[in-house]
Scaffold this motif. Structure first.
Motif, PDB file in Angstrom:
ATOM      1  N   ILE A  75       0.823  -1.221   0.000  1.00  0.00           N
ATOM      2  CA  ILE A  75       0.000   0.000   0.000  1.00  0.00           C
ATOM      3  C   ILE A  75       0.853   1.265   0.000  1.00  0.00           C
ATOM      4  CG2 ILE A  75      -1.863   1.244   1.160  1.00  0.00           C
ATOM      5  CD1 ILE A  75      -2.773  -1.454   0.197  1.00  0.00           C
ATOM      6  N   GLY A 113      -8.354   6.453  -0.529  1.00  0.00           N
ATOM      7  CA  GLY A 113      -7.559   5.290  -0.942  1.00  0.00           C
ATOM      8  C   GLY A 113      -6.109   5.611  -1.228  1.00  0.00           C
ATOM      9  N   GLY A 168      -3.770   6.276   0.894  1.00  0.00           N
ATOM     10  CA  GLY A 168      -2.869   5.655   1.866  1.00  0.00           C
ATOM     11  C   GLY A 168      -2.652   6.503   3.115  1.00  0.00           C
ATOM     12  N   LYS A 169      -3.526   7.463   3.374  1.00  0.00           N
ATOM     13  CA  LYS A 169      -3.358   8.347   4.543  1.00  0.00           C
ATOM     14  C   LYS A 169      -3.584   7.568   5.839  1.00  0.00           C
ATOM     15  CE  LYS A 169      -6.679  11.061   3.041  1.00  0.00           C
ATOM     16  NZ  LYS A 169      -7.091  10.257   1.871  1.00  0.00           N
ATOM     17  N   THR A 170      -4.691   6.841   5.888  1.00  0.00           N
ATOM     18  CA  THR A 170      -4.971   6.042   7.090  1.00  0.00           C
ATOM     19  C   THR A 170      -3.873   5.008   7.303  1.00  0.00           C
ATOM     20  OG1 THR A 170      -7.354   6.348   6.858  1.00  0.00           O
ATOM     21  CG2 THR A 170      -6.622   4.414   8.100  1.00  0.00           C
ATOM     22  N   THR A 171      -3.463   4.381   6.207  1.00  0.00           N
ATOM     23  CA  THR A 171      -2.409   3.371   6.313  1.00  0.00           C
ATOM     24  C   THR A 171      -1.120   3.981   6.869  1.00  0.00           C
ATOM     25  OG1 THR A 171      -3.400   2.257   4.430  1.00  0.00           O
ATOM     26  CG2 THR A 171      -1.174   1.587   5.024  1.00  0.00           C
TER      27      THR A 171
HETATM   28  N1  LIG Z   1      -7.157  -3.818   5.976  1.00  0.00           N
HETATM   29  C1  LIG Z   1      -6.845  -3.670   4.675  1.00  0.00           C
HETATM   30  N2  LIG Z   1      -6.509  -4.730   3.908  1.00  0.00           N
HETATM   31  C2  LIG Z   1      -6.203  -4.588   2.597  1.00  0.00           C
HETATM   32  N3  LIG Z   1      -6.196  -3.416   1.951  1.00  0.00           N
HETATM   33  C3  LIG Z   1      -6.515  -2.312   2.643  1.00  0.00           C
HETATM   34  C4  LIG Z   1      -6.860  -2.377   4.035  1.00  0.00           C
HETATM   35  N4  LIG Z   1      -7.141  -1.126   4.470  1.00  0.00           N
HETATM   36  C5  LIG Z   1      -6.971  -0.325   3.390  1.00  0.00           C
HETATM   37  N5  LIG Z   1      -6.604  -1.024   2.302  1.00  0.00           N
HETATM   38  C6  LIG Z   1      -6.304  -0.476   0.964  1.00  0.00           C
HETATM   39  O1  LIG Z   1      -5.204   0.387   1.106  1.00  0.00           O
HETATM   40  C7  LIG Z   1      -5.339   1.530   0.280  1.00  0.00           C
HETATM   41  C8  LIG Z   1      -5.161   2.777   1.110  1.00  0.00           C
HETATM   42  O2  LIG Z   1      -6.203   2.864   2.043  1.00  0.00           O
HETATM   43  P1  LIG Z   1      -6.253   3.980   3.154  1.00  0.00           P
HETATM   44  O3  LIG Z   1      -4.934   4.112   3.780  1.00  0.00           O
HETATM   45  O4  LIG Z   1      -7.404   3.649   4.054  1.00  0.00           O
HETATM   46  O5  LIG Z   1      -6.582   5.281   2.290  1.00  0.00           O
HETATM   47  P2  LIG Z   1      -7.053   6.727   2.737  1.00  0.00           P
HETATM   48  O6  LIG Z   1      -7.072   6.783   4.235  1.00  0.00           O
HETATM   49  O7  LIG Z   1      -6.070   7.650   2.129  1.00  0.00           O
HETATM   50  O8  LIG Z   1      -8.426   6.924   2.154  1.00  0.00           O
HETATM   51  C9  LIG Z   1      -6.711   1.416  -0.362  1.00  0.00           C
HETATM   52  O9  LIG Z   1      -6.539   0.938  -1.673  1.00  0.00           O
HETATM   53  C10 LIG Z   1      -7.426   0.399   0.470  1.00  0.00           C
HETATM   54  O10 LIG Z   1      -8.338  -0.348  -0.313  1.00  0.00           O
END
Ligand SMILES: Nc1ncnc2c1ncn2[C@@H]1O[C@H](COP(=O)(O)OP(=O)(O)O)[C@@H](O)[C@H]1O
Ligand SMILES: [Mg+2]
Lengths: 295, 248
Positions: free
Chosen positions: B34, B55, B57-60
């Motif tokens: 990610i 999507g 990757g901010k939360t990640t």
């Molecule tokens: N638990 C998870 N397992 C697999 N993929 C994930 C998971 N959480 C998020 N993703 C994927 O990781 C990418 C980044 O997600 P995320 O960090 O939530 O984005 P944002 O917070 O910027 O909207 C997205 O493509 C999402 O589908």
């Protein structure tokens, strides 16, 4: 009134007491099972074997070291807790992310091994364990004879159940446990050592089973299979009560014990199956159990 | 996959005053890769915002800092200590606190228990009384089940509970998501107060207008990389780029 129902008060109250006693064991064992399942996601099939181990530790202490019932109430649960820590650290830990089935199979295997070891060593006929001197004898209540030891078991198990309820529902440690049951990753991200909390939970749950085993020792023969016959009913109790609520486990345990006892008086033919009939009905009407939270 | 519009070279070694320095960070959920080499830093006392499309990757990124993703590579230095490789409870104990996007209020805990759940890691956090002054609703509803609160109140609880612990740096994931304007204003005031108190804050926001009222700097995230950095002073001049990045 008793004549009308065609039963003697002695029989009625006798079975009621027996029902309460059985209920006490259902409650103590189902509590541990429910807490372990909530936290670890493991259906602990070894629970009955560890209950039996608790009873055996008490018997061994008395037989070989002359250590009596009261110290055994403390030592046996501690010994089984140490065994629980070893099981959790070396085996269960690797299964949390997998399907429930793996934990169930592992603990079922462990139960068979533990039982087999005791059977090899001590045979399956069972060993008698003396009621401690202070609790021998009983009270004549007029309508029934109340053995002191049985009165003690009912009171002590109630206290143990309520103590467990208090710990989980009213203390800080309990708040960690409840929160980690819901969202372990977040609880750990707050700085709580969740892996250690899981070890502690398993050790605590099986120590509770061992404590029940010591309490049972003077009333039953201490035998390798004393756990496996009980644990099947306890699983039914857990299914009926549901996983969601500690108080629910306690009420369901005692309640089903009493219902089973009364069935022995009024409809003895059904007394061995009544709990399973109730389980089937509850599953049809309320699949999450009487006190369970729907997933 | 489209190449990001602008790609920053990995920044030079962290300046001495960065409290948090993220260098070439890669993260995975299971097999899905990610984050693809994130680079950014947050100075002590700063409020830095990650913006970018859904999507991106901010939360990640926040979860990687807290150690709650599958696998991490690269470097995350907090107060000089490397976080990659540490379990998340050790990371929290160093002085980082996390307010998740889904708020993470516990249903089996009442409001007071939720508020008191995160353990104190060092002295110097806000007192419960101060938190109640900041969010009076929380005091009124102390005995309610945590999840019986309104969305806004749950957000206040999720923020309030990480202010007591003594953590120096807060990671806030979309604290205004789905909330009414008056509540957003209340959250904004709280965040400004937190800044005055000296908290260092890494904020993820989709609501750019809200972020613009509180942030010192913005990092733009796209496809798991930081593609641009905009300081507050340049914001006016760069509005066109921002709209382009966010696709508004
Ligand atoms: N638990 C998870 N397992 C697999 N993929 C994930 C998971 N959480 C998020 N993703 C994927 O990781 C990418 C980044 O997600 P995320 O960090 O939530 O984005 P944002 O917070 O910027 O909207 C997205 O493509 C999402 O589908
Ligand atoms: Mg997000």
């Amino acid at each position: 009134m008793f004549e009308l129902l065609g039963v003697s008060p002695q029989a009625l109250f006798g079975q009621l007491l027996l029902g309460l006693i059985n209920g006490a064991f259902y409650a103590m064992l189902s509590l541990g099972l429910a807490v372990i399942f909530g936290m670890l996601n493991v259906v602990n099939f070894a629970h009955g074997a560890l209950y039996m181990t608790g009873a055996f530790v008490a018997w061994l202490l008395l037989e070989f070291l002359g250590v009596g019932y009261w110290p055994a109430l403390l030592i046996a649960p501690l010994a089984v807790a140490v065994l629980g820590i070893a099981i959790e650290r070396t085996m269960l830990r690797w299964l949390y992310k997998l399907d429930h089935l793996y934990g169930l199979l592992l603990t079922f295997g462990l139960a068979l091994i533990v039982e087999g070891l005791f059977r090899n060593e001590y045979g399956s006929s069972g060993q008698p364990y003396q009621i401690p001197e202070t609790l021998q004898g009983g009270q004549n209540l007029g309508f029934m004879f109340l053995p002191n030891y049985r009165a003690w078991v009912v009171v002590a198990s109630l206290a143990i159940c309520l103590g467990t309820w208090y710990t989980i529902e009213r203390t800080k440690l309990g708040a960690y446990l409840r929160a980690a049951t819901e969202n372990p990753a977040l609880v750990q991200a707050f700085g709580i050592n969740v892996p250690r909390l899981l070890t502690f939970t398993y050790a605590g749950g099986v120590a509770l089973a061992a404590l029940a085993g010591v309490m049972a020792a003077p009333m039953v023969n201490v035998s390798p299979q004393m756990g496996s016959s009980l644990i099947i009913i306890v699983f039914a109790v857990v299914v009926i009560g549901g996983m969601g609520s500690i108080l629910g486990s306690i009420v369901t345990g005692f309640g089903l014990g009493v219902i089973e006892g009364l069935t022995k008086v009024f409809f003895p033919e059904a007394s061995n199956t009544v709990i399973f009939v109730i389980m089937a009905i509850v599953l049809l009407i309320k699949p999450a159990g009487l006190f369970g939270r729907a997933a | 996959m489209a190449e990001p519009a602008r790609k920053m070279e990995p920044a030079p070694a962290p300046a001495g005053d960065a409290l948090l320095a993220v260098r070439d960070l890669h993260s995975w959920y299971g097999e899905s890769h990610i984050l693809h080499g994130m680079n950014f830093e947050v100075k002590k006392g700063e409020l830095v915002t990650l913006i970018g499309r859904n999507g991106a990757g901010k939360t990640t990124t926040l979860k990687s800092i807290m150690g709650i993703v599958g696998q991490r590579k690269g470097s995350i230095a907090f107060a000089g200590q490397e976080l990659v490789g540490l379990p998340s409870h050790r990371i929290a104990r160093l002085g980082l606190a996390f307010c998740p996007e889904e708020r993470g209020i516990f249903a089996s805990l009442n409001v007071a228990e939720n508020l008191l759940l995160p353990p104190m890691i060092r002295p110097g956090g806000m007192s419960v009384a101060e938190i109640h002054t900041l969010f009076p609703n929380l005091k009124e509803r102390e005995k309610s089940q945590g999840t019986k609160l309104s969305g806004g109140e749950q957000q206040m609880l999720a923020i309030g509970r990480i202010l007591r612990t003594g953590a120096e740096m807060l990671l806030l994931d979309e604290p205004t998501e789905g909330l009414a304007p008056v509540i957003i204003e209340q959250i904004g005031n709280a965040i400004r107060k937190m800044k005055e108190k000296g908290f260092t804050i890494l904020l993820v926001e989709q609501n750019f207008r809200f972020a613009a009222t509180v942030a010192d700097r913005f990092y733009v995230v796209e496809h798991g990389q930081v593609i641009d950095m905009i300081p507050r002073e340049k914001l006016e001049a760069r509005m066109g780029d921002v709209e382009n990045y966010l696709g508004v």
